[in-house]
Design a protein around this motif. Structure first.
Motif, PDB file in Angstrom:
ATOM      1  N   TYR A  65      58.510  67.024  19.255  1.00  0.00           N
ATOM      2  CA  TYR A  65      59.190  66.489  18.078  1.00  0.00           C
ATOM      3  C   TYR A  65      59.783  67.590  17.220  1.00  0.00           C
ATOM      4  O   TYR A  65      59.291  68.712  17.187  1.00  0.00           O
ATOM      5  N   SER A  66      60.806  67.214  16.481  1.00  0.00           N
ATOM      6  CA  SER A  66      61.415  68.085  15.488  1.00  0.00           C
ATOM      7  C   SER A  66      60.482  68.193  14.289  1.00  0.00           C
ATOM      8  O   SER A  66      59.494  67.470  14.175  1.00  0.00           O
ATOM      9  N   VAL A 120      62.735  65.692  20.521  1.00  0.00           N
ATOM     10  CA  VAL A 120      63.707  66.725  20.892  1.00  0.00           C
ATOM     11  C   VAL A 120      63.532  67.225  22.320  1.00  0.00           C
ATOM     12  O   VAL A 120      64.315  68.028  22.798  1.00  0.00           O
ATOM     13  N   ARG A 130      59.928  61.826  12.548  1.00  0.00           N
ATOM     14  CA  ARG A 130      60.288  62.959  13.408  1.00  0.00           C
ATOM     15  C   ARG A 130      61.198  62.452  14.519  1.00  0.00           C
ATOM     16  O   ARG A 130      61.129  61.300  14.922  1.00  0.00           O
ATOM     17  N   ARG A 131      62.003  63.354  15.018  1.00  0.00           N
ATOM     18  CA  ARG A 131      62.924  63.038  16.101  1.00  0.00           C
ATOM     19  C   ARG A 131      62.397  63.663  17.394  1.00  0.00           C
ATOM     20  O   ARG A 131      61.944  64.805  17.394  1.00  0.00           O
ATOM     21  N   ALA A 181      67.988  57.407  13.547  1.00  0.00           N
ATOM     22  CA  ALA A 181      68.500  57.376  14.919  1.00  0.00           C
ATOM     23  C   ALA A 181      67.523  56.603  15.799  1.00  0.00           C
ATOM     24  O   ALA A 181      66.311  56.632  15.568  1.00  0.00           O
ATOM     25  N   VAL A 237      62.301  64.775   9.676  1.00  0.00           N
ATOM     26  CA  VAL A 237      63.645  64.527   9.171  1.00  0.00           C
ATOM     27  C   VAL A 237      63.597  63.690   7.905  1.00  0.00           C
ATOM     28  O   VAL A 237      64.588  63.561   7.197  1.00  0.00           O
ATOM     29  N   ASP A 267      63.702  57.710  16.881  1.00  0.00           N
ATOM     30  CA  ASP A 267      62.898  58.376  15.853  1.00  0.00           C
ATOM     31  C   ASP A 267      61.506  57.772  15.835  1.00  0.00           C
ATOM     32  O   ASP A 267      61.323  56.591  16.126  1.00  0.00           O
ATOM     33  N   ARG A 308      58.287  53.457  16.967  1.00  0.00           N
ATOM     34  CA  ARG A 308      59.538  54.025  17.493  1.00  0.00           C
ATOM     35  C   ARG A 308      60.696  53.156  17.041  1.00  0.00           C
ATOM     36  O   ARG A 308      60.665  51.929  17.174  1.00  0.00           O
TER      37      ARG A 308
END
Length: 136
Positions: free
Chosen positions: A46-47, A32, A29-30, A92, A50, A95, A114
């Motif tokens: 988190y998004s 956000v 997850r990213r 990224a 991904v 993440d 992370r």
């Protein structure tokens, strides 16, 4: 045939072999944003995932790195890499990778890491993401 040609020819098989060693599963997850509660405690938001799928956790250094917090205690950092199939997502920095299944070490499940560095290569057999474990 040049060495470059031979590597290009062998790369799909080498990636398949690398994937065969990815016996763990994870979700990525990213971050956000953040939420702040009434006490001022900040929690990341988190998004949607991904990436979710095969991975492999490896330590990159056999020794930990301890840091003194100026009398407030000591924190220990252990560096790891998480390997994922090439091209499954665009990783990224920041993440968060959470292990959801581990075929050979049940104690890895629910560990979160992370992403701290992207280790790109032109002829990679796997994405190898430099990560640090998050406190549980």
């Amino acid at each position: 045939m040049t060495l470059g040609d031979e590597i290009a020819f062998a790369l799909p098989l080498l990636r398949e072999q690398a994937l065969s060693r990815m016996t763990d599963a994870c979700v990525v997850r990213r971050v956000v944003g953040t939420d702040v509660d009434d006490g001022g405690h900040v929690t990341p938001t988190y998004s949607d995932p991904v990436y979710g799928g095969a991975c492999r956790v490896q330590t990159t250094e056999p020794q930990e790195d301890a840091h003194d917090l100026g009398g407030a205690g000591t924190v220990t950092v252990q560096r790891y890499t998480v390997h994922m199939p090439v091209g499954v997502y665009a990783p990224a920095i920041g993440d968060v990778v959470t292990i959801t299944a581990a075929a050979h070490d049940e104690h890895l499940v629910d560990h979160a890491f992370r992403v701290v560095a992207l280790l790109h290569k032109s002829q990679a057999t796997a994405y190898r993401l430099a990560v640090q474990e998050l406190p549980s």
